[in-house]
Scaffold this motif. Sequence first.
Motif, PDB file in Angstrom:
ATOM      1  N   LYS A  11       0.825  -1.216   0.000  1.00 57.54           N
ATOM      2  CA  LYS A  11       0.000   0.000   0.000  1.00 57.54           C
ATOM      3  C   LYS A  11       0.858   1.266   0.000  1.00 57.54           C
ATOM      4  O   LYS A  11       0.560   2.218  -0.715  1.00 57.54           O
ATOM      5  CB  LYS A  11      -0.936  -0.019   1.203  1.00 57.54           C
ATOM      6  CG  LYS A  11      -2.086   0.958   1.100  1.00 57.54           C
ATOM      7  CD  LYS A  11      -3.023   0.850   2.290  1.00 57.54           C
ATOM      8  CE  LYS A  11      -3.810  -0.429   2.183  1.00 57.54           C
ATOM      9  NZ  LYS A  11      -4.869  -0.564   3.192  1.00 57.54           N
ATOM     10  N   GLU A  12       1.923   1.277   0.801  1.00 59.62           N
ATOM     11  CA  GLU A  12       2.733   2.495   0.896  1.00 59.62           C
ATOM     12  C   GLU A  12       3.440   2.823  -0.421  1.00 59.62           C
ATOM     13  O   GLU A  12       3.651   3.984  -0.741  1.00 59.62           O
ATOM     14  CB  GLU A  12       3.738   2.422   2.049  1.00 59.62           C
ATOM     15  CG  GLU A  12       4.822   1.370   1.897  1.00 59.62           C
ATOM     16  CD  GLU A  12       4.435  -0.011   2.433  1.00 59.62           C
ATOM     17  OE1 GLU A  12       5.304  -0.895   2.395  1.00 59.62           O
ATOM     18  OE2 GLU A  12       3.286  -0.203   2.863  1.00 59.62           O
ATOM     19  N   LEU A  13       3.782   1.822  -1.212  1.00 61.91           N
ATOM     20  CA  LEU A  13       4.410   2.083  -2.516  1.00 61.91           C
ATOM     21  C   LEU A  13       3.383   2.542  -3.538  1.00 61.91           C
ATOM     22  O   LEU A  13       3.686   3.363  -4.410  1.00 61.91           O
ATOM     23  CB  LEU A  13       5.113   0.825  -3.037  1.00 61.91           C
ATOM     24  CG  LEU A  13       6.309   0.324  -2.236  1.00 61.91           C
ATOM     25  CD1 LEU A  13       6.866  -0.947  -2.846  1.00 61.91           C
ATOM     26  CD2 LEU A  13       7.386   1.398  -2.153  1.00 61.91           C
ATOM     27  N   ALA A  14       2.172   2.030  -3.430  1.00 60.63           N
ATOM     28  CA  ALA A  14       1.127   2.358  -4.395  1.00 60.63           C
ATOM     29  C   ALA A  14       0.609   3.786  -4.222  1.00 60.63           C
ATOM     30  O   ALA A  14      -0.027   4.321  -5.118  1.00 60.63           O
ATOM     31  CB  ALA A  14      -0.024   1.365  -4.263  1.00 60.63           C
ATOM     32  N   LYS A  15       0.875   4.403  -3.095  1.00 57.00           N
ATOM     33  CA  LYS A  15       0.385   5.762  -2.836  1.00 57.00           C
ATOM     34  C   LYS A  15       1.266   6.832  -3.467  1.00 57.00           C
ATOM     35  O   LYS A  15       0.910   7.996  -3.443  1.00 57.00           O
ATOM     36  CB  LYS A  15       0.291   6.012  -1.328  1.00 57.00           C
ATOM     37  CG  LYS A  15      -0.851   5.279  -0.683  1.00 57.00           C
ATOM     38  CD  LYS A  15      -0.953   5.635   0.778  1.00 57.00           C
ATOM     39  CE  LYS A  15      -2.125   4.936   1.415  1.00 57.00           C
ATOM     40  NZ  LYS A  15      -2.263   5.291   2.817  1.00 57.00           N
TER      41      LYS A  15
END
Length: 184
Positions: free
Chosen positions: A90-94
């Motif tokens: 999730k943190e990379l996709a943001k």
Amino acid sequence: MTTARDYGEGIDPEHALKYAIQHHSGDRTEIVEGVIDTVTPNWDHESAAEEIRDQIKPRVRELGCVTGSGNLDLPGSANWYVPDLAVAPKELAKGGGALLPDQTLLIVEITSESNAETDRVVKRKRYAEYGAPLYLLVDRLDKTVTLFSGPGRLGYTGVDGPHAFGTPVRLPEPFGIEVDTSGL
């Protein structure tokens, strides 16, 4: 007199091509080995992606990840992919930009008549080369599912399949779940 400078000497063609793809008005456009391809999936295609997404979603949430079909950059090559489905932290996709294949946990490609060989050969090779840990190929033409693992410069070292539709396929850790392929 016209010189090379007038035509943009020093412009990186890979960067220019990928910039153009990212800033055009269309949706799901990718570059495969330098060829621009606009992807227009049909409902059967989307149904297969949703079938897989629905099954893996609970585990994806537990892992703190998201599913989607966001852009994947393959730096140093004329490739910019939009997978049918990918799982990423999730943190990379943001971040808003493209991810690299090695930043995903799973990539799923679903063949169509127009792209079957690309998914079977070209993308399988490139995903391995760029470190995508798991590549699930849903071959709707052959009605099979194959899981590739163990990426490396020469391809994937692990191959589980092809399995006929209807055969459960186990996704290894960090997933540790079986995917029911009967609805594909």
